[in-house]
Scaffold this motif. Sequence first.
Motif, PDB file in Angstrom:
ATOM      1  N   UNK A   1      11.896 -10.248  -8.915  1.00 37.18           N
ATOM      2  CA  UNK A   1      10.479 -10.499  -9.188  1.00 37.18           C
ATOM      3  C   UNK A   1       9.649 -10.422  -7.917  1.00 37.18           C
ATOM      4  N   UNK A   2      10.218 -10.872  -6.805  1.00 38.28           N
ATOM      5  CA  UNK A   2       9.484 -10.887  -5.531  1.00 38.28           C
ATOM      6  C   UNK A   2       9.647  -9.594  -4.742  1.00 38.28           C
ATOM      7  N   UNK A   3      10.400  -8.631  -5.296  1.00 35.52           N
ATOM      8  CA  UNK A   3      10.747  -7.402  -4.570  1.00 35.52           C
ATOM      9  C   UNK A   3      11.376  -7.715  -3.213  1.00 35.52           C
ATOM     10  N   UNK A   4      12.235  -8.722  -3.246  1.00 31.05           N
ATOM     11  CA  UNK A   4      12.971  -9.187  -2.070  1.00 31.05           C
ATOM     12  C   UNK A   4      14.412  -9.376  -2.548  1.00 31.05           C
ATOM     13  N   UNK A   5      15.087  -8.278  -2.914  1.00 34.46           N
ATOM     14  CA  UNK A   5      16.320  -8.384  -3.707  1.00 34.46           C
ATOM     15  C   UNK A   5      17.542  -8.800  -2.912  1.00 34.46           C
ATOM     16  N   UNK A   6      18.514  -9.334  -3.648  1.00 36.74           N
ATOM     17  CA  UNK A   6      19.804  -9.699  -3.083  1.00 36.74           C
ATOM     18  C   UNK A   6      20.897  -9.146  -4.001  1.00 36.74           C
TER      19      UNK A   6
END
Length: 507
Positions: free
Chosen positions: A393-398
């Motif tokens: 959702x935050x375009x800060x993927x893991x």
Amino acid sequence: MNFDLKTLTLSTAATEKCDLLIVLVADGFTPGSDALSTLVAGAIKAGDLQTKAGKVLPCYQVPTVAARRVVLAGVGNGQPAGVRQGVQALAGALSAGAPKRAVLCFAGPVQAAAVAAAVAALSQASYVYTATKSKAEARSLQRVLVGVADTATVADAFHQSVAIATGVELAREWGNRPGNHATPTLLAHVAKDLAKQPNIDCKVMGPAEVSKLGMGAFMAVAQGTHEELRFIELRYHGAAKSQAPIVLVGKGITFDSGGISLKPGAEMDEMKFDMCGAASVLGVFQALAELQPEINVVGLIAACENMPSGRAVKPGDVVTSMSGQTIEILNTDAEGRLVLCDALTYAARFKPSAIIDIATLTGACVIALGGVRSGLFATDDALASALQTAGEAAQDPCWRLPLDDDYAEGLKSNFADMANVGGRPAGSITAAKFLQKFVDGTPWAHLDIAGTAWKSGAAKGSTGRPVGLLVQYLLQAAAPQAAAPAPAKPAKPARAPRAKASTPRAA
């Protein structure tokens, strides 16, 4: 930088006085009869503008448009990823002509998540580091007006994204500062400044307090440097005291030489970024201060330098952690896990609902995932799923990696309860297995951000990740708690009816 949200169409955007007007154009653009629509439609028809994400067309002094400069930018299908890519391509336009006030307008309907992506990307693209430059030009762009057709549907996402962008910038700023300008003491000052904001408290401990706590692993890393260590405890109180907090633990090695196991000289300067886990915790608390969600959060930062000297810990030394477990230090460059293990033990005293540590921990994670996704390890499936969802959702993927017990075999030691390294194979996993030994039954996750916390080469600098992921996760965690009904108050015991005086009835 300040962001504002306003209802704008292309016709009204043309009347906004500003230095730079950015028009984001998605596939299937439907033009109106106004001047900007005519400009966009004509450029698309002539092939001068493509709506593919990242394609840009600069224009100057467009007739009937108040802005001095206009930039048309393609954003693909208009989804968040396309919007982010399209706005990031504007970095040159944001510096050319030193604009102070810009208007960013969507040329059609837009989702709330796409607006959030635009704010994040614009903040990132316009960031300028100046702290240690004598003649640096500061960021020229001071205010951005974001225009959409319907502000009501995107207002919450907009305000959240602005707060997150502020937190990301704080993390980037301190990640970028050289080791002599971002010492453990200076990080503690940042934390104390955060505590001046509502609902945040800060406690800072030095060597004496840390020694009293029995943090032998943390102290071992710090013993080779003249800079004093600091153990920083931040608390955000957004919910009732009875609500268990979420604890964030940040690795704060403000400079990592490798210690006696000295790193190669090439690119050693980048080891100033080894405190980006700590910087991300500071960034999260900055965002919490602005958003004030109904949740309790604790932030712990173990900050010190890892330096070689006559006092430094040596390969083969055995130290005792706060948990009482002993550790054989086979490699002094595997110091991050040593400071984190004591912080994880300390975290248990808060009886948290979850513990998440964030660390630039292993080069092995860079090999596995590169600079796209942070490595995720978790003992709890629900926690892992929530973090992955938040990252997308935050375009800060893991990306989740395994924690099979077999991976811990390499940590066995003949001289202590465990060794601090387990060899080259699966290095990021064995590091996570080491940390897992210091977390009991509490749901725990470890984010290895060694590949995502900073960039090398011409774009060298901190990224501020994973502040976006963490804040999104905390907001998701706060939402169900805020929606839950308050526990019913016990009913007060009914009073016996008061007897009324009466006149005796005649017999």
